[in-house]
Write an enzyme that holds these catalytic residues in place. Structure first.
Site, PDB file in Angstrom:
ATOM      1  CG  HIS A   1      43.279  70.898  89.135  1.00 37.77           C
ATOM      2  ND1 HIS A   1      42.574  71.517  88.135  1.00 37.77           N
ATOM      3  CD2 HIS A   1      44.284  70.236  88.519  1.00 37.77           C
ATOM      4  CE1 HIS A   1      43.126  71.237  86.963  1.00 37.77           C
ATOM      5  NE2 HIS A   1      44.182  70.465  87.168  1.00 37.77           N
ATOM      6  CD  GLU A   2      47.279  68.761  90.473  1.00 31.24           C
ATOM      7  OE1 GLU A   2      47.364  67.685  89.855  1.00 31.24           O
ATOM      8  OE2 GLU A   2      47.387  69.878  89.901  1.00 31.24           O
TER       9      GLU A   2
ATOM     10  CG  HIS B   1      44.434  65.595  87.325  1.00 31.42           C
ATOM     11  ND1 HIS B   1      44.015  65.398  86.027  1.00 31.42           N
ATOM     12  CD2 HIS B   1      44.819  66.896  87.391  1.00 31.42           C
ATOM     13  CE1 HIS B   1      44.142  66.543  85.341  1.00 31.42           C
ATOM     14  NE2 HIS B   1      44.620  67.462  86.153  1.00 31.42           N
TER      15      HIS B   1
ATOM     16  CD  GLU C   1      43.242  70.171  83.350  1.00 36.33           C
ATOM     17  OE1 GLU C   1      43.986  69.217  83.624  1.00 36.33           O
ATOM     18  OE2 GLU C   1      43.321  71.283  83.915  1.00 36.33           O
TER      19      GLU C   1
HETATM   20 ZN    ZN Z   1      45.166  69.438  85.566  1.00 33.06          ZN
END
Ligand code: ZN
Length: 496
Positions: free
Chosen positions: A260-261, A264, A290
């Site tokens: 997830h990170e 980003h 996101e």
């Molecule tokens: Zn996020």
């Protein structure tokens, strides 16, 4: 135009640099700052915020923006820069400074009260703070002056998005998700997460996480991975830092957190370097941001082709731990779908329902249709109607998230928007790269990163999020792509 343009950019890059310094102080606070440093850090942040506000609100910058905006043929980059500088400045100028500082103070008190209230499961002690924050938020929105109050709040996080548009997309999504969730619960094959709950050492998880991040294309010479209580990504271009946390008895927390990170972070590292420090050189919106994290976490990280390649590596990274677990068991374990009380622990299907619940409640609070005192009851009612469960306490219900106490109303929808954008982007990627699954199963992740770099990251804020979605996918934002993806995937996993 030469001098006007030059001065405009000089002022903008100074603003950009100050904003980066703010982010760095925040990263430091969350990752390494000693506990006793909080007050000092608060002073530093307040001083910086004051300088920054003065620079953004400076009438001289306003004149430069007005004079540039009046010109024709600015070219797409300059036009986007002027638009973005104007957006930031309009907000800064329209909201009275006294209101900004009153809200900042109210939020810092509210956050302390929220933590206490959550610990003691006592909504009543938090309620007056929430009432105050709602009032200050409404006054902020009134000052901005959009069609509905909620539109002004959304515009900060998702430019161009409106409450009316969200209501249309989310009510469709809600009804279809509730129906899908019912089918899943009635499915004949029920996977379980036992394999993920064996003992996975933190150093082993970190090593594997670093490997995945590097393979995804994260540049560790322009970033770093640390630990923090709440995982996040901070920074931009050549200094983009990610954090994670390790649970030795639940592999998913860190594993999918890193996906997830890193998703980003790849966005920030993938921005156009020529546009470094320009107002439209940064990321497009929180929803698009996101979409990048969710894309990697779910559409890639929870896919079968990805694990065709990586499952043997995971077994090697944790010798003996995954003995007796076949790839198929693992795939099913990472795709369990079940009703849960806590948003951050929710699966791909139920997650958006948690978000829609918050959106419907915030929208009602801001428009005055719901009083803060009615919130716990309204929360529990919606949980029951969406997910069929009721929180046994406000701690696991209305008090679970920090956002409202931090004054972040209008922020939640961007999480669900991210999922919807991600699914539309994936449909387009599949059209552009028909043998995607084959490449993923060979561990060739660069095909995904390169496509995202090209189609999304490089554009920065050239387009508004809705325009970017239309440009990349040929379609306006809708629930369809996400629902098709979820129905096919979970239909197969759960056997219906
Ligand atoms: Zn996020």
């Amino acid at each position: 135009m030469g001098d006007t343009k030059k001065e405009f950019y000089e002022r903008c890059l100074e603003i950009h640099d100050l904003q980066e310094a703010q982010q760095l102080l925040d990263w430091d606070q969350q990752v390494v700052m000693p506990r006793k440093g909080a007050e000092q850090r608060g002073n530093q942040q307040a001083a910086l915020a004051g300088v920054l506000h003065a620079k953004i609100a400076d009438p001289a910058l306003g004149e430069l923006i007005t004079s540039l905006a009046a010109k024709k043929d600015l070219g797409p980059d300059l036009a986007a820069d002027v638009r973005e500088a104007k957006r930031a400045r309009d907000r800064a100028v329209k909201i009275p400074a006294a209101l900004v500082s009153e809200k900042a103070k109210a939020c810092s008190l509210a956050q302390v009260a929220w933590e206490e209230a959550k610990g003691k499961n006592d909504f009543r002690s938090f309620k007056p703070h929430l009432v105050k924050i709602i009032d200050l938020t409404r006054r902020t929105a009134e000052a901005i002056g959009t069609e509905t109050l909620y539109d002004a709040l959304l515009d900060e996080f998702e430019p161009g998005m409106t409450e009316a548009a969200l209501k249309t997309v989310f009510s469709d999504l809600r009804d279809r998700l509730v129906a899908l969730f019912e089918k899943i619960q009635g499915g004949r094959d029920k996977p379980n997460q036992d394999a993920l709950k064996r003992t996975y050492s933190a150093p082993g998880q970190e090593a594997f996480g670093r490997r995945i991040a590097a393979d995804m294309g994260y540049d560790f010479d322009a970033g770093r991975l640390d630990r923090s209580a709440h995982p996040f990504t901070s920074g931009t271009f050549w200094d983009v830092r990610i954090t994670t946390r390790y649970d030795e008895h639940f592999l998913s927390a860190s594993l999918f957190g890193v996906f997830h990170e890193t998703g980003h972070a790849l966005y920030e590292q993938g921005l156009d370097p020529k546009r470094y420090r320009d107002p439209a050189g940064g990321s497009c919106s929180l929803g698009i941001h996101e979409s990048q994290s969710r894309f990697w976490e779910n559409l890639i990280g929870r896919s079968r082709p990805f694990w065709w390649h990586y499952f043997p590596h995971l077994k090697q990274a944790f010798p003996g731990i995954l003995d007796g677990i076949a790839l198929e068991d693992f795939y099913r374990a990472i795709n369990v779908c079940q009703p849960s009380l806590i948003r951050v622990e929710a699966d791909e299907v139920t997650y958006n329902l948690h978000i829609i619940l918050r959106f419907e409640l915030e929208s009602a609070l801001i428009s005055g249709k719901l009083d803060a005192g009615e919130l716990p009851g309204a929360w529990n009612e919606k949980m029951l109607s969406f997910l069929g469960i009721e929180p046994p306490s406000d701690q696991t219900g209305v008090l679970q998230d920090i956002h409202w106490s931090a004054g972040l109303i209008g922020y939640f929808p961007t999480y669900a928007l991210g999922n919807l954008y991600a699914a539309q982007f994936m449909q387009t990627l599949r059209k552009d790269v028909p043998d995607l699954d084959k490449r993923l199963s060979e561990g060739k992740l660069s095909v995904v990163k390169d496509w995202l770099n090209q189609k999304i990251h490089r554009h920065g804020r050239l387009y508004l999020p809705g325009e970017l979605c239309q440009t990349v996918t040929g379609k306006a934002l809708a629930a369809d792509a996400s629902m098709t993806y979820l129905t096919e995937k979970f239909g197969e996993v759960y056997g219906f």
